[in-house]
Motif scaffolding. Structure first.
Motif, mmCIF file in Angstrom:
data_model
loop_
_atom_site.group_PDB
_atom_site.id
_atom_site.type_symbol
_atom_site.label_atom_id
_atom_site.label_comp_id
_atom_site.label_asym_id
_atom_site.label_seq_id
_atom_site.Cartn_x
_atom_site.Cartn_y
_atom_site.Cartn_z
ATOM 1 N N GLU A 151 0.829 -1.205 0.000
ATOM 2 C CA GLU A 151 0.000 0.000 0.000
ATOM 3 C C GLU A 151 0.865 1.258 0.000
ATOM 4 O O GLU A 151 0.594 2.213 -0.741
ATOM 5 C CB GLU A 151 -0.899 -0.037 1.246
ATOM 6 C CG GLU A 151 -1.843 1.108 1.359
ATOM 7 C CD GLU A 151 -2.778 0.988 2.557
ATOM 8 O OE1 GLU A 151 -3.579 1.920 2.729
ATOM 9 O OE2 GLU A 151 -2.703 0.000 3.301
ATOM 10 N N ALA A 173 -3.683 -2.977 -4.295
ATOM 11 C CA ALA A 173 -3.390 -2.322 -3.017
ATOM 12 C C ALA A 173 -4.680 -1.746 -2.432
ATOM 13 O O ALA A 173 -5.536 -1.266 -3.173
ATOM 14 C CB ALA A 173 -2.363 -1.211 -3.217
ATOM 15 N N CYS A 175 -5.902 0.911 -1.372
ATOM 16 C CA CYS A 175 -6.018 2.365 -1.266
ATOM 17 C C CYS A 175 -6.400 2.910 -2.640
ATOM 18 O O CYS A 175 -6.233 2.226 -3.645
ATOM 19 C CB CYS A 175 -4.675 2.966 -0.828
ATOM 20 S SG CYS A 175 -3.301 2.558 -1.925
ATOM 21 N N ASP A 185 -10.267 -1.449 -8.929
ATOM 22 C CA ASP A 185 -9.713 -1.913 -7.658
ATOM 23 C C ASP A 185 -10.179 -3.339 -7.399
ATOM 24 O O ASP A 185 -11.366 -3.631 -7.445
ATOM 25 C CB ASP A 185 -10.190 -1.032 -6.505
ATOM 26 C CG ASP A 185 -9.617 0.380 -6.607
ATOM 27 O OD1 ASP A 185 -8.398 0.510 -6.779
ATOM 28 O OD2 ASP A 185 -10.401 1.330 -6.532
#
Ligand code: NAD
Ligand code: NAD
Lengths: 203, 203
Positions: A151, A173, A175, A185
């Protein structure tokens, strides 16, 4: 423009149609697609109708033209070069998976910041240095970057990839990457949440 | 019963609300949630309205009660024990990820068929033999199984897990498991397809 939940369904229809064709079938009915994918028959007909695909009564949809049309709608009717940044646990699980190539996503390079990994061959890929990102993306005609780094390093990696002209990012990751290119994501805990909800549903 | 695309959005709202709370905020507006998650303001209000959450004009939603309500709606308001079957590349990427625990999915056991892996400690988990599946699921009060074995072994593993009372499966193998318990299939090539489509979208 196709709404995102529809894109997910089209991707499922494509996978199902391809495995039916591989198993020797030549047609599929809308109810055949519906039952194996937990959507309604009417939903299948509406989605495929939008693509100009009409099933013929008693016969259904011919698989080969349906697949061609779905691949075009999903913009996967051609292959794209992919770079993995991070040759750790996630990176290695992706490098070893043959189906990405079959679906038109060719992993052509893997980079890492750990000098002890650079130069090592892992599952058929020689790990290169992250310092080479710019040259690799441009020379390798790479369109997609996979962010598989911790991250703390993810945003810097993403910004570097966007700056050298990559077209989209798949991010592992946990974030938000805050870049100007499209990002998907991947969050496996959302899949677990979806499972927990399905387990709590009656019937 | 909540439709599946809504479940996905609720899961995103929960993640966003939790990170805002962690950053010290106490409230969030529907437009604040909407912009960071690429949904419309009206969609947020409709989704949260279904859960009985009403934002107050000028203040928005109070984060703490919103989080409690979202966790209850998603059935993640309590922790669940998870078993990983397959300590290979995917299994190891999941074993090492601390966020599952934070979200209420506690990985309590990992099994593998490879005797050279059995007894080895990997990222804080001691790999056990797949022969122990029945005892581990029952004694460990395990509700969720993660199938991270090769495609050829996946169905047999899934049937064994379902037979000993597991409540749901997260499946990485690229095949349908055909069991009577809820299954969520993880297919990272679908995420790449979604990215390819987002890259092809105008604007
Ligand atoms: N979304 C999910 O469900 C999920 C599940 C597991 C892991 N993850 C996340 O995926 C990411 C990767 O996890 P992992 O388990 O593979 O981690 P890992 O530590 O096993 O591997 C990370 C790799 O990235 C390399 N690296 C670090 N900084 C770099 C940089 N600036 N440039 C290039 N390479 C760099 C490291 O050398 C290492 O090889 C992490 O962010 C993790 O939180 C997400
Ligand atoms: N969905 C995706 O996007 C995606 C991506 C990568 C891999 N995969 C799939 O995930 C699965 C795991 O992939 P991987 O790269 O981790 O494989 P891997 O070969 O690295 O690991 C598989 C592990 O399963 C163990 N195993 C085999 N049969 C078993 C059995 N009957 N009981 C218990 N353990 C058994 C092996 O000993 C090995 O340790 C495969 O089915 C692969 O196709 C899916």
């Amino acid at each position: 423009s196709i709404p995102r939940p529809t894109v997910r369904r089209l991707s499922l229809y494509l996978r199902e149609a391809e495995s039916l064709l591989q198993a020797g079938h030549r047609t599929v009915s809308s109810s055949g697609l519906a039952t194996s994918l937990a959507v309604t028959d009417a939903q299948v007909r509406r989605d495929l109708g939008h693509l100009g695909q009409k099933g013929r009564a008693g016969i259904g949809y011919r698989l080969a033209p349906l697949i061609t049309r779905l691949r075009r709608a999903l913009a996967v009717d051609r292959s794209r070069n992919v770079l993995i940044v991070g040759a750790g646990r996630i990176g290695r699980a992706l490098m070893a998976y043959p189906r990405f190539d079959q679906r038109g996503f060719r992993i052509v390079a893997v980079v890492d910041a750990d000098t002890s990994l650079v130069g090592r061959a892992i599952d058929g890929h020689v790990v290169q240095s992250v310092d080479q990102i710019e040259t690799i993306v441009v020379d390798g005609d790479i369109e997609i970057g996979i962010v598989a780094v911790p991250e703390a390093d993810a945003r810097a990696v993403a910004q570097r990839l966007a700056a050298c002209g990559i077209s989209g990012l798949l991010n592992f990751a946990p974030c938000r990457l805050n870049v100007d290119v499209p990002v998907i994501d991947v969050d496996l805990s959302s899949s677990l949440e979806e499972l927990a909800w399905a387990m709590a549903e009656p019937g």
